[in-house]
Design an enzyme around this catalytic site. Structure first.
Site, PDB file in Angstrom:
ATOM      1  N   VAL A 194       0.847  -1.193   0.000  1.00 28.15           N
ATOM      2  CA  VAL A 194       0.000   0.000   0.000  1.00 28.15           C
ATOM      3  C   VAL A 194       0.884   1.246   0.000  1.00 28.15           C
ATOM      4  CG1 VAL A 194      -1.787   1.286   1.229  1.00 28.15           C
ATOM      5  CG2 VAL A 194      -1.808  -1.227   1.239  1.00 28.15           C
ATOM      6  N   TYR A 216      -4.149   2.825   9.978  1.00 24.73           N
ATOM      7  CA  TYR A 216      -5.221   1.928   9.565  1.00 24.73           C
ATOM      8  C   TYR A 216      -6.377   1.794  10.547  1.00 24.73           C
ATOM      9  CZ  TYR A 216      -2.156   0.806   5.737  1.00 24.73           C
ATOM     10  OH  TYR A 216      -1.373   0.906   4.612  1.00 24.73           O
ATOM     11  N   PHE A 273       4.602  -9.699   5.007  1.00 29.04           N
ATOM     12  CA  PHE A 273       4.112  -9.927   3.643  1.00 29.04           C
ATOM     13  C   PHE A 273       3.844  -8.592   2.947  1.00 29.04           C
ATOM     14  CE2 PHE A 273       0.637 -10.529   6.699  1.00 29.04           C
ATOM     15  CZ  PHE A 273      -0.287  -9.577   6.275  1.00 29.04           C
TER      16      PHE A 273
END
Length: 409
Positions: A82, A123, A409
């Site tokens: 992102v 987030y 990841f």
């Protein structure tokens, strides 16, 4: 400003990934690492935001299954890669990508989304809560000894080439997946991740080294690490940088840590990502000389509250009604009755009076059993509406072992 948010095409990957590298500092990754992420990127689950021919936003999602309390694996989108171009900040690009992504995750039938955050403050507004933490250790190996259990001396250790031993090490790792909540069941290709070893990333340390632990001819553990020689006034002060330490039993685990702490010409063993209840914390003779630090790791988002809460089991019987706030995914908004125990659970919409009020972010934080609902209530983020409901739910949501994400990841 007119931008185009669309699913990534094969011929766009190089430009898309170059934009991601620029957003994270502009230092190009090694060809080996770039090839790996090229191979692992799931194009139909990745997005680019384009301003004309320029990529100004990136996001993707891997197909994972995450282990949850009780031992089940739940389908989850592993949110990744992102970024928003520094030239296009504060224009709603990140929000538009998160909106599109969570809508798609729901359509894919995946009740969870998970991510690791470069900046953890970002987030929460999209409903993610810190669901796992990780411990970092800096062990003074000149003063700390490993109090090894019986059988440790029966374990044989030997150096092997990391690439040649990869299959055996991966087999050991796969036997541990699911022993803790938060671990990932992954697809093909991910076994290449722990072997990445670009010289530009070593910071003066050795190439990747590997030692396997064996008993009766069977591989029962392994350690992958770097050795960084250092000295001061001719006194050796080398550092061991442990990347992976995995074993199938306590004796093999202790043998590997004892080995790492006994390597000649070194005085420090560093490990950046260990469970917060790692047995090494009880194996060391002096925890004060281990420099333990804790930070956030995997952030968890319940995309479908009912499905996600039904997918795990609970340490104690629970019957509680949650009043859930979820402005970003309004299909979760409202009251949910959770009933469950160690054998299973159900979670359905209800009109009954709420017992606890919280946002989906708090459910994500508590979901894997790491963060206590009592802790969140103490921070003012969970409100108890029925006396006793908080303690009941907090105990039920616990886990016998701390959740842990072994790799990013």
């Amino acid at each position: 400003m007119t931008t185009d948010l669309r699913t990534l095409r094969r011929d766009e990957w190089d430009r898309w990934y170059a934009r991601l590298e620029l957003a994270f500092g502009g230092v190009a990754e090694s060809p080996q690492e770039r090839r790996l992420w090229d191979d692992l990127t799931e194009l139909d689950r990745s997005y680019g935001v384009w301003d004309g021919d320029e990529c100004v936003g990136t996001a993707g999602a891997f197909s994972f299954r995450v282990s949850v309390p009780g031992g089940a694996f739940v389908a989850a989108a592993g949110v990744t890669m992102v970024s928003v171009a520094a030239t296009h900040r504060r224009r709603g690009i990140l929000t538009s990508m998160m909106r599109r992504q969570l809508d798609d995750v729901r359509a894919w039938g995946e009740p969870l989304a998970v991510l690791t955050a470069s900046e953890p403050a970002i987030y929460g507004r999209f409903g993610y809560g810190v669901g796992t933490r990780q411990a970092a250790l800096t062990i003074d190996s000149t003063r700390v000894r490993i109090d090894a259990p019986a059988g440790t001396d029966d374990v044989r250790l030997r150096f092997v080439d990391a690439a040649e031993a990869a299959e055996r090490c991966e087999a050991v790792y796969l036997r541990t997946v699911g022993t803790r909540p938060g671990m990932l069941a992954r697809g093909a290709g991910w076994e290449r991740l722990p072997l990445l070893d670009a010289e530009q990333d070593r910071g003066g340390a050795s190439p990747l080294l590997c030692v396997v632990a064996e008993r009766d001819g069977e591989t029962v553990g392994f350690a992958r690490f770097h050795n960084k020689p250092e000295s001061e006034f001719a006194v050796a002060r080398g550092r061991i940088q442990a990347r992976d330490v995995t074993a199938l039993d306590p004796a093999a685990y202790a043998a590997l840590w004892r080995f790492l702490c006994d390597i000649d010409l070194t005085e420090t063993v560093e490990a950046r990502n260990r469970p917060v209840d790692d047995p090494i914390l009880s194996l060391v003779s002096d925890i004060r000389r281990c420099g333990v630090r804790v930070r956030d790791s995997m952030h968890v988002r319940l995309v479908e509250v009912g499905v996600a809460l039904e997918a795990r089991t609970y340490l104690a019987p629970v019957d509680v009604v949650f009043e859930v706030e979820d402005a970003f995914c309004p299909w979760n908004q409202g009251r949910w009755r959770l009933t469950g125990d160690t054998k299973g659970a159900s979670c359905e919409r209800t009109d009954d009076r709420a017992d606890l009020a919280l946002s989906v972010r708090e459910l994500g934080a508590a979901y894997l059993g790491d963060v206590s609902l009592v802790e969140l209530a103490g921070a003012g983020r969970v409100r108890e509406l029925r006396q006793g409901a908080l303690a009941e739910a907090a105990v039920a949501f616990g886990s016998t072992v701390a959740p842990w994400l072994p790799h990013g990841f």
